[in-house]
Scaffold this motif. Structure first.
Motif, PDB file in Angstrom:
ATOM      1  N   GLU A  55      32.919  30.911  43.262  1.00 42.53           N
ATOM      2  CA  GLU A  55      32.711  30.269  44.558  1.00 42.53           C
ATOM      3  C   GLU A  55      33.477  30.995  45.659  1.00 42.53           C
ATOM      4  N   LYS A  56      34.714  31.383  45.358  1.00 40.35           N
ATOM      5  CA  LYS A  56      35.557  32.075  46.340  1.00 40.35           C
ATOM      6  C   LYS A  56      34.937  33.416  46.751  1.00 40.35           C
ATOM      7  N   ALA A  57      34.239  34.060  45.816  1.00 39.66           N
ATOM      8  CA  ALA A  57      33.650  35.370  46.099  1.00 39.66           C
ATOM      9  C   ALA A  57      32.471  35.281  47.063  1.00 39.66           C
ATOM     10  N   GLY A  58      31.909  34.088  47.227  1.00 43.38           N
ATOM     11  CA  GLY A  58      30.780  33.927  48.144  1.00 43.38           C
ATOM     12  C   GLY A  58      29.564  34.694  47.680  1.00 43.38           C
ATOM     13  N   ASP A  59      29.038  35.546  48.552  1.00 40.86           N
ATOM     14  CA  ASP A  59      27.872  36.362  48.192  1.00 40.86           C
ATOM     15  C   ASP A  59      28.276  37.697  47.566  1.00 40.86           C
ATOM     16  N   ASN A  60      29.557  37.976  47.491  1.00 42.17           N
ATOM     17  CA  ASN A  60      30.026  39.241  46.933  1.00 42.17           C
ATOM     18  C   ASN A  60      29.968  39.209  45.407  1.00 42.17           C
ATOM     19  N   PRO A  61      29.529  40.309  44.783  1.00 39.70           N
ATOM     20  CA  PRO A  61      29.442  40.336  43.322  1.00 39.70           C
ATOM     21  C   PRO A  61      30.821  40.262  42.667  1.00 39.70           C
ATOM     22  N   ILE A  62      30.891  39.564  41.548  1.00 36.20           N
ATOM     23  CA  ILE A  62      32.130  39.432  40.795  1.00 36.20           C
ATOM     24  C   ILE A  62      31.799  39.510  39.313  1.00 36.20           C
ATOM     25  N   ARG A  63      32.630  40.243  38.588  1.00 34.25           N
ATOM     26  CA  ARG A  63      32.402  40.402  37.155  1.00 34.25           C
ATOM     27  C   ARG A  63      33.488  39.683  36.359  1.00 34.25           C
ATOM     28  N   PHE A  64      33.032  38.942  35.325  1.00 36.54           N
ATOM     29  CA  PHE A  64      33.945  38.267  34.407  1.00 36.54           C
ATOM     30  C   PHE A  64      33.774  38.896  33.028  1.00 36.54           C
ATOM     31  N   TYR A  65      34.858  39.425  32.492  1.00 36.95           N
ATOM     32  CA  TYR A  65      34.822  40.050  31.178  1.00 36.95           C
ATOM     33  C   TYR A  65      35.460  39.098  30.170  1.00 36.95           C
ATOM     34  N   ALA A  66      34.678  38.638  29.203  1.00 30.14           N
ATOM     35  CA  ALA A  66      35.178  37.733  28.168  1.00 30.14           C
ATOM     36  C   ALA A  66      35.862  38.567  27.085  1.00 30.14           C
ATOM     37  N   CYS A  67      37.182  38.537  27.085  1.00 31.25           N
ATOM     38  CA  CYS A  67      37.966  39.326  26.117  1.00 31.25           C
ATOM     39  C   CYS A  67      38.302  38.430  24.932  1.00 31.25           C
ATOM     40  N   GLY A  68      37.494  38.514  23.899  1.00 30.48           N
ATOM     41  CA  GLY A  68      37.652  37.660  22.728  1.00 30.48           C
ATOM     42  C   GLY A  68      36.432  37.782  21.846  1.00 30.48           C
TER      43      GLY A  68
END
Length: 332
Positions: A55-68
């Motif tokens: 939500e904070k990123a707005g329209d900007n792309p954000i990547r989440f890497y699931a380390c597990g």
């Protein structure tokens, strides 16, 4: 682009943080990335954090890497999928890592540079009407019972982890959880009552530590592959078939009336007696469930060193169901 690494503190027998965190920090610092690391303090602790960051990123792309492992990926996907700016990747530190098998090796996915410079592809999800999604496979019956028993084994016997716990659970459920009477409806077809071992709704191919349940599934074709295994023979005759199932050769059994392999958009399952469902390893007990495809529901990061896109282009990875199987499985 912002890069956020979600590290499961229990992955890799508790050694994940010490092994991967320094590598992430070194790479991201040297390449001057906008990055962060988050270590959840509970099994579901990452969800609220991921939603807030997206939500904070707005329209900007954000990547989440699931380390597990696959469980960490499940949490990341369920938090991120509603956000169009969010992309999800995997840095495999668990014991199963089934979902990534179609896209590359564990070594390729553990390469931080290959991940940061990887390509995000839109993949389908399996939507469960109980409030969650699966990126890989969902099921009802024997498979759900195996997931439930696996967690019980892991809690009772801490030395049983990953594939060992899964194998032990399969052995237990083979003798105790093999028969279910389900009423099944695929898409707009007629509901059919059957004595079955389990029903699988698959977007991709492997689960359970290497079992190739849906050997022809493609995670971006807009369909789910439904695998329905009937209980119409004694256990002793089913036992030799388990290895076929693990190797993805079980579709050959379609001509024997044991298995239905059919592609569709939605499956509804009813059981008079509560039965276990499984969504990417998370389970619950229900009487009714609907699994439905959510087309292009998540953006998944494929490492730049992967041959996935080339293999698809060359036809090495395709979703064609062999004709000899189609003729036996054209309907439920």
């Amino acid at each position: 682009m912002r890069h956020v690494f979600i590290i499961n503190p229990n992955a890799g027998k508790g050694k994940a943080i010490g092994s991967i965190h320094p590598v992430i920090q070194k790479y991201c610092t040297e390449h001057r990335l906008d990055w962060d690391v988050y270590i959840p303090d509970s099994p579901t602790g990452a969800r609220e954090f991921i939603r807030a960051e997206a939500e904070k990123a707005g329209d900007n792309p954000i990547r989440f890497y699931a380390c597990g492992g696959d469980g960490t990926l499940y949490e990341a996907v369920n938090a991120a999928y509603p956000f169009k700016n969010a992309e999800v990747g995997v840095i495999p530190l668990g014991s199963g890592n089934d979902f990534i098998r179609l896209f590359g090796t564990a070594e390729q996915f553990r390469d931080i540079d290959a991940q940061v410079n990887g390509t995000a592809v839109a993949l389908d999800l399996v939507k469960c009407d109980k409030g969650q999604v699966a990126i890989n496979q969902s099921s009802m019956g024997f498979d759900g019972e195996v997931c439930a028993k696996k967690e019980e084994f892991k809690n009772l016997l801490p030395v049983m982890r990953g594939n060992t716990a899964y194998t032990a659970s399969v052995a237990y459920c083979f003798f105790h959880k093999m028969k279910n009477e389900f009423t099944i409806q695929i898409d707009d077809g007629e509901p059919v009552k059957k004595n079955v071992i389990f029903c699988v709704a698959a977007s991709s191919r492997w689960y359970g530590g290497g079992f190739k349940a849906a050997p022809f599934a493609l995670p971006n074709d807009g369909y789910l592959d439904f695998v329905i295994v009937e209980k119409n023979m004694p256990r002793v005759k089913l036992l030799p078939l388990i290895n076929m199932y693990k190797n993805g050769e079980h579709a050959k059994l379609a001509d024997r009336g044991i298995l239905t392999y059919i592609r569709g958009k939605k499956i509804k399952i009813h059981s008079d007696k509560q039965a276990a469902i499984n969504c990417d390893g998370e389970y619950m007990y229900v009487n009714d469930v609907t699994f439905e495809v959510m087309e292009k529901g998540i953006k998944f990061i494929v490492p730049k060193t992967s041959s996935y896109f080339h293999d698809v282009e060359m036809g090495k990875i395709n979703g064609e169901i062999p004709v000899e199987i189609q003729k036996y499985c054209s309907k439920l």
